[in-house]
Design a protein around this motif. Structure first.
Motif, PDB file in Angstrom:
ATOM      1  N   ALA A  75       0.825  -1.211   0.000  1.00  0.00           N
ATOM      2  CA  ALA A  75       0.000   0.000   0.000  1.00  0.00           C
ATOM      3  C   ALA A  75       0.860   1.262   0.000  1.00  0.00           C
ATOM      4  O   ALA A  75       0.504   2.255  -0.637  1.00  0.00           O
ATOM      5  CB  ALA A  75      -0.933  -0.004   1.212  1.00  0.00           C
ATOM      6  N   LEU A  76       1.985   1.214   0.678  1.00  0.00           N
ATOM      7  CA  LEU A  76       2.852   2.389   0.727  1.00  0.00           C
ATOM      8  C   LEU A  76       3.456   2.684  -0.643  1.00  0.00           C
ATOM      9  O   LEU A  76       3.592   3.840  -1.040  1.00  0.00           O
ATOM     10  CB  LEU A  76       3.952   2.175   1.772  1.00  0.00           C
ATOM     11  N   ALA A  77       3.781   1.646  -1.394  1.00  0.00           N
ATOM     12  CA  ALA A  77       4.307   1.836  -2.744  1.00  0.00           C
ATOM     13  C   ALA A  77       3.245   2.465  -3.638  1.00  0.00           C
ATOM     14  O   ALA A  77       3.549   3.359  -4.439  1.00  0.00           O
ATOM     15  CB  ALA A  77       4.780   0.511  -3.328  1.00  0.00           C
ATOM     16  N   VAL A  78       1.998   2.030  -3.508  1.00  0.00           N
ATOM     17  CA  VAL A  78       0.918   2.616  -4.311  1.00  0.00           C
ATOM     18  C   VAL A  78       0.785   4.108  -4.006  1.00  0.00           C
ATOM     19  O   VAL A  78       0.628   4.920  -4.918  1.00  0.00           O
ATOM     20  CB  VAL A  78      -0.420   1.879  -4.074  1.00  0.00           C
ATOM     21  N   ALA A  79       0.886   4.467  -2.740  1.00  0.00           N
ATOM     22  CA  ALA A  79       0.845   5.890  -2.381  1.00  0.00           C
ATOM     23  C   ALA A  79       2.024   6.629  -3.012  1.00  0.00           C
ATOM     24  O   ALA A  79       1.877   7.755  -3.490  1.00  0.00           O
ATOM     25  CB  ALA A  79       0.858   6.049  -0.859  1.00  0.00           C
TER      26      ALA A  79
END
Length: 142
Positions: A75-79
């Motif tokens: 999820a952090l990579a998507v952000a």
């Protein structure tokens, strides 16, 4: 700002093209299949998921339009992908309008906040209650 429109747009369009090419490569070559990409050394040696673990799986899912799988992978990579896309769009717009396009200049507090976020994400995803943040199919390789 000096220079014609093509010159002003060269850097933001080149950056966007490079990012699109990287996503196209990861979209074409599935990181879930062994042997295509190197393993995460931290995960391989310690079994600890780093903040980037699942990032390639996430990019692969984004390239295929599967946002749910991308968020589950990292999820952090998507952000980060979304923030980068927004930055590139703003850069392109400002360049097209002939405005200054100097990049963001984060203060020390911003870097510390980013480091704290990465550390918290890493700790939580390695605790039992954070198992939902572990990418599917990831695991230490023998």
């Amino acid at each position: 700002m000096a220079g014609g429109l093509p010159r002003r747009l060269a850097a933001p369009l080149g950056t966007a093209a490079a990012a699109a090419a990287a996503f196209a490569l990861v979209g074409a070559v599935d990181p879930g299949e062994p042997g295509h990409y190197p393993v995460c050394p931290l995960l391989h040696l310690t079994g600890i998921y780093c903040p980037a673990c699942g990032g390639l799986r996430s990019a692969h899912a984004v390239a295929h339009g599967d946002l749910a799988a991308a968020l589950h992978a990292n999820a952090l990579a998507v952000a980060g992908y979304a923030a980068f896309a927004a930055f590139c769009a703003l850069w392109l717009l400002r360049a097209a309008l002939g405005r200054r396009t100097s990049g963001p200049r984060p203060a020390a507090v911003h870097w510390w906040a980013l480091g704290g976020l990465l550390l918290a994400f890493t700790v939580v995803r390695n605790l039992p209650f954070g198992a939902g943040l572990i990418p599917l199919g990831a695991g230490p390789t023998p």
